[in-house]
Design an enzyme around this catalytic site. Structure first.
Site, PDB file in Angstrom:
ATOM      1  CB  SER A 127      39.013  36.483  35.532  1.00 25.68           C
ATOM      2  OG  SER A 127      39.634  37.809  35.474  1.00 25.68           O
TER       3      SER A 127
ATOM      4  CE  LYS B 164      37.409  40.030  33.935  1.00 25.99           C
ATOM      5  NZ  LYS B 164      38.613  40.050  34.753  1.00 25.99           N
TER       6      LYS B 164
ATOM      7  CE1 TYR C 123      36.158  43.498  36.208  1.00 24.24           C
ATOM      8  CE2 TYR C 123      38.265  44.678  37.558  1.00 24.24           C
ATOM      9  CZ  TYR C 123      38.196  43.943  37.058  1.00 24.24           C
ATOM     10  OH  TYR C 123      38.370  43.014  36.356  1.00 24.24           O
TER      11      TYR C 123
ATOM     12  CE1 TYR D  45      42.675  36.596  32.632  1.00 25.86           C
ATOM     13  CE2 TYR D  45      42.959  34.512  34.048  1.00 25.86           C
ATOM     14  CZ  TYR D  45      42.855  35.653  34.131  1.00 25.86           C
ATOM     15  OH  TYR D  45      42.285  35.889  35.553  1.00 25.86           O
TER      16      TYR D  45
ATOM     17  CB  VAL E 270      44.931  36.354  39.031  1.00 29.07           C
ATOM     18  CG1 VAL E 270      45.351  36.448  37.550  1.00 29.07           C
ATOM     19  CG2 VAL E 270      43.860  37.353  39.738  1.00 29.07           C
TER      20      VAL E 270
END
Lengths: 312, 312, 312, 312
Positions: free
Chosen positions: D65, D68, D193, D245, D263
């Protein structure tokens, strides 16, 4: 009875034609958008008293969500209730047919029932066959038997449009793949689902499918049932609690006949032990049900005392 | 029939007693927590063939959610379906009985149906009477008529406990007040709701209520109905689609009898035109239904062909 | 700086007055509905450079949600962060301020943060004091200290209206009572909450509260802080992530100043180590924030480089 | 400073190593499951005082992540904020990273922000390039510039596993395709992605990316920024409100440093104008954040006064 009553049927049709103006045709694919919103017709196929059609019964249309009943039937024949309902629930849902929310929030991520899109896609993933074509043919063959109409087949154009625009269903399917509800190939399950939605029929076909179920899985004139009556009982009950999208409860109260609608404006209705009814009226309401079609069924129910809970 | 069949009834009871071990008694108030989890009994009251009880039918228990059927009946008698269903929906819900989510997300904030707590509280707010006591008496008087048992009355201790611990219901009620679903005094509506939940009965009372509905609103031995059959039809259909909490769909499939359960372990079941059944089995599952009670109804349905969708 | 810059402040006010036409005043109670939608004004109180007001700063208004910052401060002073955040979360929410959904779906049913209604009501339930009046006085005394304005007090009419129409908040509160988040008397917690929302202030009061926080809990001219800076740090961070309802993220990006808005059109903003800002502009958007007020803060942030993430 | 302080950094590492036992490695793909849960290390890259690493900084890991942030940066460079935020919101979410619910319930179906999976997939669909390979290379080239490490590249095995198991993300993507949020080819967006998530780095790379952002888009030693500082401001603010998160709010309070976790156990942290920090600690909590990694950042924040809201 039916032939004698054709006048009554015609009157019921005439009385409700005005309601076609209260809905509009589905238009998420061009093929549905081209339907005539003013069309309205229905066929009644009775156990011992023949078949009668009034209105625009020459109209062809695709099964859309009505196919959910047929695919559930085939999956139950293939695997039995225990295995099928391990993957899909039996509970009516207060949500719209394409809602994804409960797939995330419910225990075990099971779609609530086989009549919502998620449930029907999961059911499609269970239908036996070596490949999509074979699975589709198995369903068609059952339809041919039920209706004695071997012309029932795929509307290719609708199928291609459904497939091209089916991203919400694809989303539901991949969600279920991620949670283990779908165990087989997702794209194949979707492909079959889109094909089943795109099967083209007439009112008379729906009426005969309904009569087949009203006869507990027997083809008119044959003694031995094709389907275990227990399976028919399951289908009828799920149609009763969940067949009319999130207006199922209201329809059960006002009409009281197990039925399943599709966004093409078709409705399959079953009066157990008595008759099957097929309705077409492409002008649908915001929940996906044929506006005039529901009214016709309500009038038939009241005229002939067909509500499942009736004094007697 | 029934007297002759008492052996069958006893066998069905015996067969299912083992399932009392699979549930546990509700314990959110001490009065429910003191119930005997092993208790099990039922009464069948038939149209023409008398009444029979087997098992622990001397047990008293409170109506709890079973009262939702009675209060809906009274509200429908007071106002008619149109006004009642302007405030409460007719759709089965896939949610737990005390869920508040849909009150926020649904159009018009209408509770989905009168069998979930929110819907039943809204219904309680509509029952006519100058004050809570009068409204409660009106409901009781109807129960006395239905059952020919004028001893049916409030369990004061349960009522006080329900009221003291009813904050989730209070939350539902104030939400509905804020959205205009409840138009009268919230605390009065809640007070009546808690009182109705706390009405104490026996199985035989439930069976007679069931028979009253099976007889389309007629008291045994009287000709003219107390209630318009159309209203009974509504009650039966809602019990069928929504009476067993979020196991209603499964129960409809497996049992096929309109029924309403309560967390006290009671179940009211109605076989239209035939009989009423009252069951008590305080050991309930996580959805709120008597575990052994549901099994008994399933066996009765199969033994006597009572499923609403049956070959015939 | 400020006095010299009064022209700049006036220009910023003038530039943004047009945006008052893009919102409308809250009207769920008549007192808010009577506010002048065209009013606009703000006060800047700096650490070392005095205080300046432009526009309609004589306007009085009630704190509404801005009180959530003050009540959180008092609760933290009373119990410390550990105990407070055992009952209320620290997470920003994507939901509207009065949403109840997450109270049902979240683990432990904790309201997501103290800036949404549910969280603020839970916080109000923790404020120490023998009775509501004493608790309210404790909060007011702190406000008097922060602002050196002992006239800050309750607007009785607003309070009575809030209380009379506060059913959605009552619903949130009883839900939290049912899940154990609120441990004290619900009606007292709500009463205090409604009173805190109804405290009447002017822009200059907000600016001084802001300066108090910008000074890490010190009153201008005094050395020792009234409040542990760690607690101020918590307040500033929560204002940054959650202070502007469900536009907090957007405001953090465009303005980058910890702030809290209320539906009265007030905004409390804090530039740590530099200044406090109080804004009034009763015309609010559909999320509850003053339309022109947010624009003023954006312009101030850009003009003076106040964004928390700035090159330097 | 940093070199002198290496002892402090080592102490902070040692103090927190015990927390590696409180998490566990992600195991939805085998490659992540093979990570060493006891590994822990971090690199600090300062503006004027060099770079220092302690602990297991030789460990390679995938961005997951953390990518991102990079893809949002590239999309903003390609299209500007207005176009990007027309498709993806700026609001922090109280929901888990892979939640689909708000895509159905929110106005316009916009994913709440670019740091949750749905938002990041929508962002990936906007990255310019003639084909997936070219888009991926554009992102990599930016990473090479930021880090002066041209070895940063795809971990093929992780990518293939992500792609093979990415059905939940596929579900999110097709949902967004159905609502028009994704306008380009879904499978290409997903492919990119998955590739971006599978970029392999070390702590030192993250620290240098962080320093690049701390320097407002400047490469150490060069004057002219590669990136408009306004874009960096957006990134930092979104990392602050939404980077960790659904523990972002808590992290903002306790640590107060813009950061993004993955993660894999990596965390990218940025102290504007001062330093970048890269952390690896594969043992993560149930929200997806490195347990020991967050503790290290909290200690660094307290030791060096790095909280965005600090007295000064």
């Amino acid at each position: 009875m039916i032939q004698a009553d054709k006048k009554t049927l015609q009157r019921i049709l005439d009385d409700n034609r005005k309601y076609t103006a209260d809905g509009k045709v589905a238009d998420y694919i061009p093929e549905l958008g081209h339907a005539n919103p003013a069309a309205l017709g229905f066929t009644v196929a009775t156990k011992n008293d023949g078949i009668a059609s009034v209105g625009d019964c020459g109209t062809t249309f695709t099964l859309q969500s009505i196919s959910k009943v047929i695919s559930l039937l085939v999956a139950l024949l293939d695997h039995g209730p225990k295995k099928v309902f391990a993957k899909v629930g039996m509970e009516p849902s207060g949500d719209p047919f394409n809602s994804i929310i409960k797939l995330e929030t419910m225990d075990h991520h099971k779609p609530l029932n086989p009549m919502i899109n998620a449930g029907a896609i999961a059911i499609a993933s269970m239908i036996a066959g070596n490949h999509v074509e074979e699975r589709f043919q198995r369903v068609c063959e059952l339809l041919h038997l039920m209706t004695a109409n071997t012309h029932i087949s795929l509307n290719e154009q609708v199928y291609r449009s459904e497939k091209a625009t089916g991203d919400r269903n694809r989303s539901l399917a991949y969600f279920m793949k991620s949670t283990g509800i779908i165990e087989t190939d997702v794209e194949e399950a979707l492909d079959l689902y889109f094909q089943l939605c795109s099967i083209q029929v007439r009112c008379s076909d729906l009426a005969k499918i309904g009569l087949f179920l009203a006869n507990w899985g027997r083809i008119e004139g044959k003694d031995s049932p094709l389907v275990d009556p227990c399976i028919v009982q399951i289908l009828l009950t799920i149609m009763m609690t969940s067949g009319m999208y999130n207006a199922s409860g209201e329809f059960a109260i006002h009409v009281g006949i197990p039925a399943k609608s599709g966004v093409s404006g078709g409705i399959l209705a079953v009066v157990p032990n008595k008759m099957g009814i097929g309705v077409i009226g492409p002008a649908i309401d915001d929940k996906g049900n044929s506006v005039a079609g529901m009214r016709i069924l309500e009038d038939l129910s009241k005229e002939y005392g067909l509500h499942v809970f009736s004094e007697g």
